[in-house]
Write a protein that holds these residues in place. Structure first.
Motif, mmCIF file in Angstrom:
data_model
loop_
_atom_site.group_PDB
_atom_site.id
_atom_site.type_symbol
_atom_site.label_atom_id
_atom_site.label_comp_id
_atom_site.label_asym_id
_atom_site.label_seq_id
_atom_site.Cartn_x
_atom_site.Cartn_y
_atom_site.Cartn_z
ATOM 1 N N GLY A 107 0.793 -1.227 0.000
ATOM 2 C CA GLY A 107 0.000 0.000 0.000
ATOM 3 C C GLY A 107 0.821 1.270 0.000
ATOM 4 O O GLY A 107 0.264 2.370 -0.030
ATOM 5 N N GLY A 108 2.134 1.139 0.061
ATOM 6 C CA GLY A 108 3.005 2.314 0.019
ATOM 7 C C GLY A 108 3.165 3.035 1.349
ATOM 8 O O GLY A 108 3.569 4.201 1.379
ATOM 9 N N PHE A 109 2.880 2.344 2.444
ATOM 10 C CA PHE A 109 3.034 2.958 3.759
ATOM 11 C C PHE A 109 4.498 2.890 4.189
ATOM 12 O O PHE A 109 5.213 1.958 3.846
ATOM 13 C CB PHE A 109 2.149 2.258 4.791
ATOM 14 N N SER A 110 4.912 3.875 4.987
ATOM 15 C CA SER A 110 6.304 3.935 5.422
ATOM 16 C C SER A 110 6.614 2.963 6.555
ATOM 17 O O SER A 110 7.777 2.649 6.799
ATOM 18 C CB SER A 110 6.669 5.359 5.846
ATOM 19 N N SER A 111 5.575 2.489 7.239
ATOM 20 C CA SER A 111 5.795 1.516 8.312
ATOM 21 C C SER A 111 4.545 0.661 8.511
ATOM 22 O O SER A 111 3.442 1.047 8.113
ATOM 23 C CB SER A 111 6.138 2.222 9.626
ATOM 24 N N THR A 112 4.758 -0.464 9.150
ATOM 25 C CA THR A 112 3.647 -1.354 9.453
ATOM 26 C C THR A 112 2.669 -0.671 10.407
ATOM 27 O O THR A 112 1.450 -0.798 10.256
ATOM 28 C CB THR A 112 4.178 -2.660 10.093
ATOM 29 N N GLN A 113 3.205 0.066 11.377
ATOM 30 C CA GLN A 113 2.345 0.733 12.355
ATOM 31 C C GLN A 113 1.459 1.785 11.696
ATOM 32 O O GLN A 113 0.278 1.904 12.028
ATOM 33 C CB GLN A 113 3.190 1.382 13.460
#
Length: 53
Positions: free
Chosen positions: A23-29
């Motif tokens: 999804g292009g998120f910078s972190s899992t959190q």
């Protein structure tokens, strides 16, 4: 991500880290927080509900 999880059975086996990357998120959190904010449920619970039909 919601549409992907609903349509792609393979994606339902992805880890949160893999979904975040997809999804292009910078972190899992950040992914987990954004997913919860949108659906009001954790990713694992959402996937379980889809699997139940």
């Amino acid at each position: 991500m919601i549409d992907l999880l609903k349509k792609d059975k393979k994606a339902r086996n992805y880890t949160n880290a893999a979904l975040a990357d997809e999804g292009g998120f910078s972190s899992t959190q950040r992914f987990a927080s954004a997913f919860f904010a949108r659906t009001k449920m954790p990713t694992s619970y959402f996937i379980d509900q889809i699997k139940k039909g």
